[in-house]
Design an enzyme around this catalytic site. Sequence first.
Site, mmCIF file in Angstrom:
data_model
loop_
_atom_site.group_PDB
_atom_site.id
_atom_site.type_symbol
_atom_site.label_atom_id
_atom_site.label_comp_id
_atom_site.label_asym_id
_atom_site.label_seq_id
_atom_site.Cartn_x
_atom_site.Cartn_y
_atom_site.Cartn_z
ATOM 1 N N TYR A 175 2.127 7.853 3.615
ATOM 2 C CA TYR A 175 2.097 7.577 5.372
ATOM 3 C C TYR A 175 2.409 9.106 6.004
ATOM 4 O O TYR A 175 3.310 9.880 5.418
ATOM 5 C CB TYR A 175 3.034 6.720 5.641
ATOM 6 C CG TYR A 175 4.620 6.716 5.419
ATOM 7 C CD1 TYR A 175 5.029 6.482 4.454
ATOM 8 C CD2 TYR A 175 4.962 7.286 6.727
ATOM 9 C CE1 TYR A 175 6.432 6.693 4.264
ATOM 10 C CE2 TYR A 175 6.490 7.394 6.595
ATOM 11 C CZ TYR A 175 7.079 7.139 5.262
ATOM 12 O OH TYR A 175 8.293 7.422 5.335
ATOM 13 N N CYS A 176 1.803 8.964 7.242
ATOM 14 C CA CYS A 176 2.472 9.946 8.188
ATOM 15 C C CYS A 176 2.466 9.430 9.576
ATOM 16 O O CYS A 176 2.244 8.089 9.522
ATOM 17 C CB CYS A 176 1.520 11.291 7.962
ATOM 18 S SG CYS A 176 -0.081 11.027 8.513
ATOM 19 N N THR A 177 2.459 10.098 10.596
ATOM 20 C CA THR A 177 2.801 9.403 11.898
ATOM 21 C C THR A 177 1.459 8.699 12.322
ATOM 22 O O THR A 177 1.621 7.762 12.759
ATOM 23 C CB THR A 177 2.710 10.551 12.888
ATOM 24 O OG1 THR A 177 3.818 11.764 12.421
ATOM 25 C CG2 THR A 177 3.057 10.172 14.285
ATOM 26 N N ILE A 204 2.269 5.476 10.953
ATOM 27 C CA ILE A 204 3.475 4.653 11.372
ATOM 28 C C ILE A 204 3.091 4.189 12.695
ATOM 29 O O ILE A 204 3.493 2.706 12.937
ATOM 30 C CB ILE A 204 4.703 5.498 11.753
ATOM 31 C CG1 ILE A 204 5.043 6.077 10.184
ATOM 32 C CG2 ILE A 204 5.809 4.726 12.226
ATOM 33 C CD1 ILE A 204 6.049 7.335 10.260
#
Length: 311
Positions: A175-177, A204
Amino acid sequence: MYKVILYYNFHTIEDPEAFCRAHKKACQALNLFGRVYIAAEGINGTLAGTAEQVDAYKQYLWDIPGFAPTEFKEDQTDYVPFVKLIVKTREEIVSLKTRETYDVNKEGGRHLSPEQWKAVLDSDEDIILIDVRNDYETRIGHFEGAIRPERENFYDFPEWLDEAGLDKNKKVLMYCTGGIRCEKFSVLMKKKGFKDVNQLQGGIINYAKTVGDAHYKGKCFVFDDRLTVPIEENQEQPLTNCEITGEPCDTYLNCANPDCNRLFICSVEGAKKYDGCCCEDCMKSPRKRPLDPDNIYMPTRKWYQYFDEKR
Ligand SMILES: [Zn+2]
């Protein structure tokens, strides 16, 4: 009330320069603020304005052939967290600097919806959970149990992966932003032989909007003047400490030495102690910005540049 949007779309742009010029005009006409990057591989942006302005922009982008599927992560703010509009071309909209080709639409991992993501984390399945954001982003908030590679730049991740010795047969969740970095890193992991690569759809930000804070601790770093947004509801303690005083703190400051400009976690006391600098060496810089004690966390605008170089 204003809206902040975050989005990307990997769709080939034949003439990025011409596309960029037209795009800039459209954004200016709508009086939007923020940053948009355009490359032959697609578009990546974060913009803010009134709901009407932002909605008009979304429609503008959806109406461009090939961009109808663009997904927007949206947030509401009571101010516009940008001071200017930057629309420009780049080599890539997000870069691992590996000189490989990344056909993200064909070669990427499986996109998990926030609900599917949560279901995997709810289960006791043995997985590898990777946070593909930079070191200073992951410190103030992350999914519980995630591997956080502690790298300063996104383009340091290929080297990390080679050294990490992860089990290629295990299920990987990353995952990332907002999802864009996973688009490329998932391709890289598959090229390296990982069999079951999954990525959080919309990152996220989308997860928090959709299913809330389950399995997430702390806040999330964002690419505008807010710098962070809360994710974990009723968070009691910052996950980090002031790098100068050691007290619990999760507020970012740009080092007041413009030649350093490092984003670091700094309390009010810490900022006063080192005059807005990250260390004693930086305090000696003749180019040091003066610290305004009433506006310690005033954005310096330099952090954009700092972050964009590393993303
Ligand atoms: Zn410094």
